[in-house]
Design an enzyme around this catalytic site. Structure first.
Site, mmCIF file in Angstrom:
data_model
loop_
_atom_site.group_PDB
_atom_site.id
_atom_site.type_symbol
_atom_site.label_atom_id
_atom_site.label_comp_id
_atom_site.label_asym_id
_atom_site.label_seq_id
_atom_site.Cartn_x
_atom_site.Cartn_y
_atom_site.Cartn_z
ATOM 1 N N GLY A 46 0.839 -1.195 0.000
ATOM 2 C CA GLY A 46 0.000 0.000 0.000
ATOM 3 C C GLY A 46 0.871 1.241 0.000
ATOM 4 O O GLY A 46 2.015 1.207 0.461
ATOM 5 N N GLN A 51 3.128 9.968 0.733
ATOM 6 C CA GLN A 51 4.401 9.287 0.955
ATOM 7 C C GLN A 51 5.405 9.528 -0.168
ATOM 8 O O GLN A 51 6.581 9.210 -0.015
ATOM 9 C CB GLN A 51 4.191 7.786 1.148
ATOM 10 C CG GLN A 51 3.479 7.446 2.438
ATOM 11 C CD GLN A 51 3.279 5.965 2.554
ATOM 12 O OE1 GLN A 51 2.280 5.416 2.086
ATOM 13 N NE2 GLN A 51 4.239 5.294 3.170
ATOM 14 N N CYS A 94 5.788 0.161 7.370
ATOM 15 C CA CYS A 94 5.458 1.317 6.555
ATOM 16 C C CYS A 94 6.663 1.687 5.699
ATOM 17 O O CYS A 94 7.791 1.724 6.204
ATOM 18 C CB CYS A 94 5.067 2.491 7.460
ATOM 19 S SG CYS A 94 4.629 3.983 6.577
ATOM 20 N N LEU A 95 6.413 1.970 4.428
ATOM 21 C CA LEU A 95 7.505 2.353 3.541
ATOM 22 C C LEU A 95 8.164 3.651 3.983
ATOM 23 O O LEU A 95 9.322 3.899 3.648
ATOM 24 C CB LEU A 95 6.996 2.471 2.094
ATOM 25 C CG LEU A 95 6.455 1.167 1.493
ATOM 26 C CD1 LEU A 95 5.923 1.415 0.085
ATOM 27 C CD2 LEU A 95 7.509 0.078 1.492
ATOM 28 N N HIS A 136 -4.661 1.723 7.353
ATOM 29 C CA HIS A 136 -3.292 2.235 7.464
ATOM 30 C C HIS A 136 -3.071 3.374 6.460
ATOM 31 O O HIS A 136 -2.559 4.433 6.816
ATOM 32 C CB HIS A 136 -2.303 1.078 7.216
ATOM 33 C CG HIS A 136 -0.867 1.463 7.192
ATOM 34 N ND1 HIS A 136 0.026 1.051 8.152
ATOM 35 C CD2 HIS A 136 -0.140 2.196 6.316
ATOM 36 C CE1 HIS A 136 1.223 1.528 7.874
ATOM 37 N NE2 HIS A 136 1.152 2.225 6.753
ATOM 38 N N GLU A 137 -3.477 3.163 5.209
ATOM 39 C CA GLU A 137 -3.245 4.173 4.167
ATOM 40 C C GLU A 137 -4.166 5.385 4.336
ATOM 41 O O GLU A 137 -3.748 6.516 4.105
ATOM 42 C CB GLU A 137 -3.406 3.558 2.771
ATOM 43 C CG GLU A 137 -2.433 2.424 2.464
ATOM 44 C CD GLU A 137 -0.968 2.743 2.691
ATOM 45 O OE1 GLU A 137 -0.572 3.925 2.602
ATOM 46 O OE2 GLU A 137 -0.200 1.811 2.968
ATOM 47 N N HIS A 140 -2.681 7.681 6.712
ATOM 48 C CA HIS A 140 -1.675 8.548 6.086
ATOM 49 C C HIS A 140 -2.320 9.813 5.514
ATOM 50 O O HIS A 140 -1.766 10.907 5.633
ATOM 51 C CB HIS A 140 -0.961 7.828 4.934
ATOM 52 C CG HIS A 140 0.246 7.065 5.352
ATOM 53 N ND1 HIS A 140 1.349 7.651 5.927
ATOM 54 C CD2 HIS A 140 0.533 5.745 5.257
ATOM 55 C CE1 HIS A 140 2.259 6.723 6.169
ATOM 56 N NE2 HIS A 140 1.786 5.560 5.775
#
Length: 171
Positions: A46, A51, A94-95, A136-137, A140
């Site tokens: 994701g 990001q 997380c990226l 989660h996304e 963000h």
């Protein structure tokens, strides 16, 4: 399609609430393609637009298994309409917080509303890994990170570690 550099903690952009997408044009579709390319390259399941430095309400997800064909999904202006009472705990990463993982408890099922790239409004109830990934996304897009769902002590340690690394790198 272009692989974009990822924004890494403690970059303050990660705490910005993203603005809605007003029109679905070629630039939005190009951004979706770039986001998918970046997510697959990372690799991740994701990615929110913020990001990669674009604070707009768009996210991409692909929770297909390794042996399956890719099943990319694009969500514009997603919002959680309701959440089930049952919860799941997943080890999240997380990226934007590389190589850090923690168990996070979230609703096991959520109903979301979003625009597709075709401009159609959709409503969908999802569960399991897709529900966790969507939450989660969407977090963000609201300036919330998964570390905000863990203890303050652990969160402070992670933030301190990444702040120190950024200072050392001259960022």
């Amino acid at each position: 399609m272009t692989i974009k550099p990822l924004i890494i903690l403690p970059d303050p952009l990660l705490r910005v609430a993203s603005r809605p997408i007003e029109t679905i044009d070629a630039a939005v579709k190009r951004l979706a393609d770039d986001m998918l390319e970046t997510m697959y390259d990372a690799p991740g399941i994701g990615l929110a637009a913020v990001q990669i430095g674009e604070p707009v309400r768009m996210l991409v997800i692909d929770v297909s298994k390794e042996e399956e064909e890719n099943a990319p999904r694009v969500f514009l202006n997603p919002e959680v309409l309701s959440a089930g009472e049952e919860t799941n705990v997943y080890e999240e990463g997380c990226l934007s917080i590389p190589d850090y993982y923690a168990e996070v408890e979230r609703p096991a099922a959520v109903t979301v509303r979003y625009l597709g790239l075709d401009g159609a409004m959709r409503e969908e109830t999802v569960d399991g890994l897709l529900a966790t990934c969507l939450q989660h996304e969407i977090d963000h897009l609201n300036g919330v990170l998964f570390i905000d769902h863990i203890s303050k002590l652990k969160r402070d340690m992670v933030v301190k570690k990444f702040t120190k690394a950024a200072r050392k790198a001259g960022v």
